[in-house]
Write an enzyme that holds these catalytic residues in place. Structure first.
Site, PDB file in Angstrom:
ATOM      1  N   GLU A 140     -39.177  35.318   5.948  1.00 53.79           N
ATOM      2  CA  GLU A 140     -39.642  36.699   5.743  1.00 53.79           C
ATOM      3  C   GLU A 140     -38.712  37.725   6.396  1.00 53.79           C
ATOM      4  OE1 GLU A 140     -42.782  37.958   4.034  1.00 53.79           O
ATOM      5  OE2 GLU A 140     -41.177  39.425   4.120  1.00 53.79           O
ATOM      6  N   VAL A 195     -33.260  39.659  18.209  1.00 54.26           N
ATOM      7  CA  VAL A 195     -34.480  39.204  17.524  1.00 54.26           C
ATOM      8  C   VAL A 195     -35.231  38.161  18.366  1.00 54.26           C
ATOM      9  CG1 VAL A 195     -35.431  38.240  15.396  1.00 54.26           C
ATOM     10  CG2 VAL A 195     -33.397  39.690  15.283  1.00 54.26           C
ATOM     11  N   GLY A 254     -36.149  43.520   7.149  1.00 48.06           N
ATOM     12  CA  GLY A 254     -36.721  43.586   8.508  1.00 48.06           C
ATOM     13  C   GLY A 254     -38.224  43.411   8.559  1.00 48.06           C
ATOM     14  N   LYS A 292     -29.318  39.947   0.831  1.00 45.52           N
ATOM     15  CA  LYS A 292     -30.780  40.115   0.673  1.00 45.52           C
ATOM     16  C   LYS A 292     -31.146  40.227  -0.809  1.00 45.52           C
ATOM     17  CE  LYS A 292     -30.926  42.395   5.175  1.00 45.52           C
ATOM     18  NZ  LYS A 292     -30.732  43.670   5.861  1.00 45.52           N
TER      19      LYS A 292
HETATM   20  P1  NDP Z   1     -27.750  38.486  18.428  1.00 40.73           P
HETATM   21  O1  NDP Z   1     -26.293  38.411  18.322  1.00 40.73           O
HETATM   22  O2  NDP Z   1     -28.380  39.582  19.203  1.00 40.73           O
HETATM   23  O3  NDP Z   1     -28.316  37.116  19.005  1.00 40.73           O
HETATM   24  C1  NDP Z   1     -27.834  35.859  18.609  1.00 40.73           C
HETATM   25  C2  NDP Z   1     -28.323  34.814  19.594  1.00 40.73           C
HETATM   26  O4  NDP Z   1     -27.912  33.542  19.161  1.00 40.73           O
HETATM   27  C3  NDP Z   1     -27.776  35.003  21.003  1.00 40.73           C
HETATM   28  O5  NDP Z   1     -28.769  34.738  21.957  1.00 40.73           O
HETATM   29  C4  NDP Z   1     -26.674  33.947  21.100  1.00 40.73           C
HETATM   30  O6  NDP Z   1     -26.463  33.454  22.397  1.00 40.73           O
HETATM   31  C5  NDP Z   1     -27.249  32.864  20.225  1.00 40.73           C
HETATM   32  N1  NDP Z   1     -26.210  32.019  19.662  1.00 40.73           N
HETATM   33  C6  NDP Z   1     -25.191  32.381  18.854  1.00 40.73           C
HETATM   34  N2  NDP Z   1     -24.430  31.329  18.554  1.00 40.73           N
HETATM   35  C7  NDP Z   1     -24.980  30.263  19.187  1.00 40.73           C
HETATM   36  C8  NDP Z   1     -24.638  28.901  19.291  1.00 40.73           C
HETATM   37  N3  NDP Z   1     -23.576  28.395  18.667  1.00 40.73           N
HETATM   38  N4  NDP Z   1     -25.421  28.108  20.032  1.00 40.73           N
HETATM   39  C9  NDP Z   1     -26.516  28.602  20.675  1.00 40.73           C
HETATM   40  N5  NDP Z   1     -26.886  29.909  20.625  1.00 40.73           N
HETATM   41  C10 NDP Z   1     -26.119  30.723  19.894  1.00 40.73           C
HETATM   42  O7  NDP Z   1     -28.317  38.485  16.929  1.00 40.73           O
HETATM   43  P2  NDP Z   1     -29.661  39.108  16.382  1.00 40.73           P
HETATM   44  O8  NDP Z   1     -30.794  38.716  17.244  1.00 40.73           O
HETATM   45  O9  NDP Z   1     -29.471  40.537  16.065  1.00 40.73           O
HETATM   46  O10 NDP Z   1     -29.759  38.379  14.964  1.00 40.73           O
HETATM   47  C11 NDP Z   1     -30.242  37.074  14.836  1.00 40.73           C
HETATM   48  C12 NDP Z   1     -30.436  36.772  13.367  1.00 40.73           C
HETATM   49  O11 NDP Z   1     -31.387  37.688  12.838  1.00 40.73           O
HETATM   50  C13 NDP Z   1     -29.191  36.951  12.513  1.00 40.73           C
HETATM   51  O12 NDP Z   1     -29.193  36.016  11.477  1.00 40.73           O
HETATM   52  C14 NDP Z   1     -29.354  38.358  11.949  1.00 40.73           C
HETATM   53  O13 NDP Z   1     -28.660  38.543  10.743  1.00 40.73           O
HETATM   54  C15 NDP Z   1     -30.838  38.388  11.727  1.00 40.73           C
HETATM   55  N6  NDP Z   1     -31.451  39.693  11.684  1.00 40.73           N
HETATM   56  C16 NDP Z   1     -31.194  40.605  12.650  1.00 40.73           C
HETATM   57  C17 NDP Z   1     -31.801  41.836  12.608  1.00 40.73           C
HETATM   58  C18 NDP Z   1     -31.557  42.873  13.640  1.00 40.73           C
HETATM   59  O14 NDP Z   1     -32.053  43.993  13.460  1.00 40.73           O
HETATM   60  N7  NDP Z   1     -30.852  42.590  14.710  1.00 40.73           N
HETATM   61  C19 NDP Z   1     -32.718  42.171  11.523  1.00 40.73           C
HETATM   62  C20 NDP Z   1     -32.928  41.124  10.564  1.00 40.73           C
HETATM   63  C21 NDP Z   1     -32.302  39.935  10.649  1.00 40.73           C
HETATM   64  P3  NDP Z   1     -25.861  34.401  23.566  1.00 40.73           P
HETATM   65  O15 NDP Z   1     -26.899  35.468  23.752  1.00 40.73           O
HETATM   66  O16 NDP Z   1     -25.729  33.507  24.716  1.00 40.73           O
HETATM   67  O17 NDP Z   1     -24.576  34.928  23.022  1.00 40.73           O
HETATM   68  N1  HSE Z   2     -27.762  44.757  10.006  1.00 42.22           N
HETATM   69  C1  HSE Z   2     -28.968  44.661   9.261  1.00 42.22           C
HETATM   70  C2  HSE Z   2     -29.370  46.031   8.778  1.00 42.22           C
HETATM   71  C3  HSE Z   2     -30.054  44.066  10.112  1.00 42.22           C
HETATM   72  O1  HSE Z   2     -28.834  47.010   9.272  1.00 42.22           O
HETATM   73  O2  HSE Z   2     -30.207  46.135   7.880  1.00 42.22           O
HETATM   74  C4  HSE Z   2     -31.309  43.784   9.350  1.00 42.22           C
HETATM   75  O3  HSE Z   2     -31.136  42.774   8.436  1.00 42.22           O
END
Ligand code: NDP
Ligand code: HSE
Length: 442
Positions: free
Chosen positions: A132, A17, A137, A208
């Site tokens: 949001e 994200v 999503g 959610k």
């Molecule tokens: P990712 O695992 O792809 O990314 C997480 C990021 O956070 C990484 O860059 C990671 O660092 C960083 N991170 C994790 N822990 C720490 C820490 N302790 N200190 C600093 N940085 C940290 O997750 P997503 O992008 O998929 O998801 C992010 C959020 O969005 C979550 O809450 C998820 O539930 C939500 N979300 C995701 C969706 C999706 O489709 N993916 C859709 C809707 C919501 P590093 O890269 O170095 O490991």
């Molecule tokens: N893992 C979640 C899904 C990401 O599949 O809907 C979006 O919140």
């Protein structure tokens, strides 16, 4: 307050994200800044492991492993928490809100578990918490309920809130695959949570549903208090039989309020739903939410429920609201954090128990293929005043048979008792499986 020339954003997390937010702000920067009347600068990006290779490259000076550079930095106007999880993310969100900052999040687990506290901290310190992207999503469901449908009280909100499980169910239906076979593809597409049980056991969609229940009804419901069942029990054959009967099987979130009894039912479970319902046609990674308001009637929103671009679209929408707020346009954002509003919405509201549900059910029962077995099953159900609507029997090679039945209207309590009785019946092999049949008209 005069317009700020430039708004500075810090990203906590640069995974699926976070990189999407950066990429899409860059992609549409000109139009976005023109619409917002200000420049956007992502000045700090914080990750866990800065040595990791990323698809999106950012200037090295803005990149670090130190969250303080975002959270405690007075030069940052908007903190985007895109790390996920409920421990470090909680600590950092608290710290940012305590300093009166605006925090934008996609973290539904964190809001579900700690939203009450975090909104309170935001309120107390003059900050704001935008979310949001945390539900469905790319679908603007939060703004729709909070702002566009503000004239309404919501009798029923239901729909598909998890993209990964919907993607798996769709491919099981279309291609006859098992969910294990499709899970790998969902992972490659960036849909799946790091802890995939969140998607497969319904927990993510339940988070959610809890958020929507709070938004629509002002009541924080605890995850442990609600029915939360995932998709692991669903077989290709269940989907096939359901299809023959005119249903699809979907993982549904249901938030139903009985205004007369002042009861709220919040639940998350697989359900058979008539193919005629719009939500039944929402396939693949798409999410769909049907909202029935007492003024507007029923409105259905459908869109991508997960993935980099769809989710970052919602995050950027919150950034835009935050910009309007920083520019002095707080009235443009109706505050869901207003405690008094929520007390009025939730006044005396009680949570309905699962046992109070009334509906039709689908049961799958493995039995010894022997004389009179159907009569025995029928007797057990009759004891609980449950009657068959349809019966489908499939003979198996090992001398057993699979019964797939649908029932007429029954109470959930009666179904639970009947399943317990079936479990004790010698002709029944293993535990029967049941799915609810969801009819929004009931
Ligand atoms: P990712 O695992 O792809 O990314 C997480 C990021 O956070 C990484 O860059 C990671 O660092 C960083 N991170 C994790 N822990 C720490 C820490 N302790 N200190 C600093 N940085 C940290 O997750 P997503 O992008 O998929 O998801 C992010 C959020 O969005 C979550 O809450 C998820 O539930 C939500 N979300 C995701 C969706 C999706 O489709 N993916 C859709 C809707 C919501 P590093 O890269 O170095 O490991
Ligand atoms: N893992 C979640 C899904 C990401 O599949 O809907 C979006 O919140």
């Amino acid at each position: 307050m005069s317009k700020k020339r430039s708004i500075r954003i810090g990203l906590l997390g640069f995974g699926v994200v976070g990189q999407g937010v950066w990429k899409n702000i860059e992609k549409n920067r000109l139009a976005l800044e023109y619409r917002l009347g200000t420049q956007l600068e992502i000045t700090q990006v914080v990750v866990k492991d800065a040595s990791k290779a990323r698809e999106v490259l950012v200037p090295s000076g803005s990149y670090s492993e130190d969250p303080a550079r975002v959270v405690d930095n007075p030069a940052i106007d908007i903190v985007c928490e895109l790390m996920g999880g409920t421990s470090k993310a909680l600590e950092l969100t608290r710290r940012a809100l305590e300093q009166g900052k605006i925090v934008v999040t996609a973290n539904k687990a964190l809001i579900c578990e700690h939203g009450e506290e975090l909104f309170e901290i935001a309120r107390r310190n003059g900050g704001h918490y935008f979310y949001e992207a945390s539900v469905a999503g790319g679908i603007p469901i939060i703004k729709t309920i909070r702002e566009a449908l503000v004239a309404n009280r919501f009798k029923l909100i239901f729909g598909i809130l998890n993209g990964t499980s919907n993607y798996i169910l769709t491919r099981m239906e279309r291609e006859g695959l098992s969910f294990d076979a499709t899970l790998g593809d969902a992972r490659k597409l960036g849909y799946v949570e790091a802890d995939e049980a969140l998607d497969l056991d319904g927990i993510d969609a339940a988070h959610k549903a809890v958020i929507l229940a709070y938004l629509a009804h002002g009541k924080w419901v605890k995850l442990e208090e609600i029915i939360c069942e995932g998709i692991r029990e669903i077989t290709g054959e269940d989907i096939e039989i359901a299809g023959q009967l005119g249903y699809k099987i979907k993982l549904l979130a249901v938030i139903a309020r009985d205004f007369e009894a002042n009861k709220l039912s919040v639940r998350l479970h697989p359900a058979l739903i008539s193919k005629k319902e719009v939500i039944a046609g929402v396939d693949e990674v798409y999410n769909g939410v049907s909202v029935t308001g007492d003024v507007v009637g029923t409105t259905v929103l459908i869109g991508r429920g997960a993935g980099q671009d769809a989710t970052s679209s919602s995050v950027i929408s919150d950034i835009a609201d935050a910009v309007f707020m920083l520019q002095g346009g707080a009235s443009a954002v109706i505050s869901e954090e207003d405690e008094a509003t929520h007390q009025i919405l939730a006044d005396g509201l009680e949570l309905a128990l699962g046992d109070e549900l009334i509906g039709r059910y689908y049961l799958r029962i493995y039995v010894r293929d022997e004389e009179g077995v159907l009569a025995k099953i029928s007797d057990i159900l009759a004891k609980e005043h449950i009657s068959f609507a349809t019966v489908n029997q499939k003979e198996l090679e090992d001398g057993t048979a699979k019964l797939m039945v649908t029932t007429h209207m029954s109470s959930e309590a009666a179904i639970t008792r009947a399943i317990a009785l079936l479990n004790g019946e010698s002709s029944v092999i293993g535990a029967p499986v049941s799915f609810r049949i969801f009819d929004p008209g009931n």
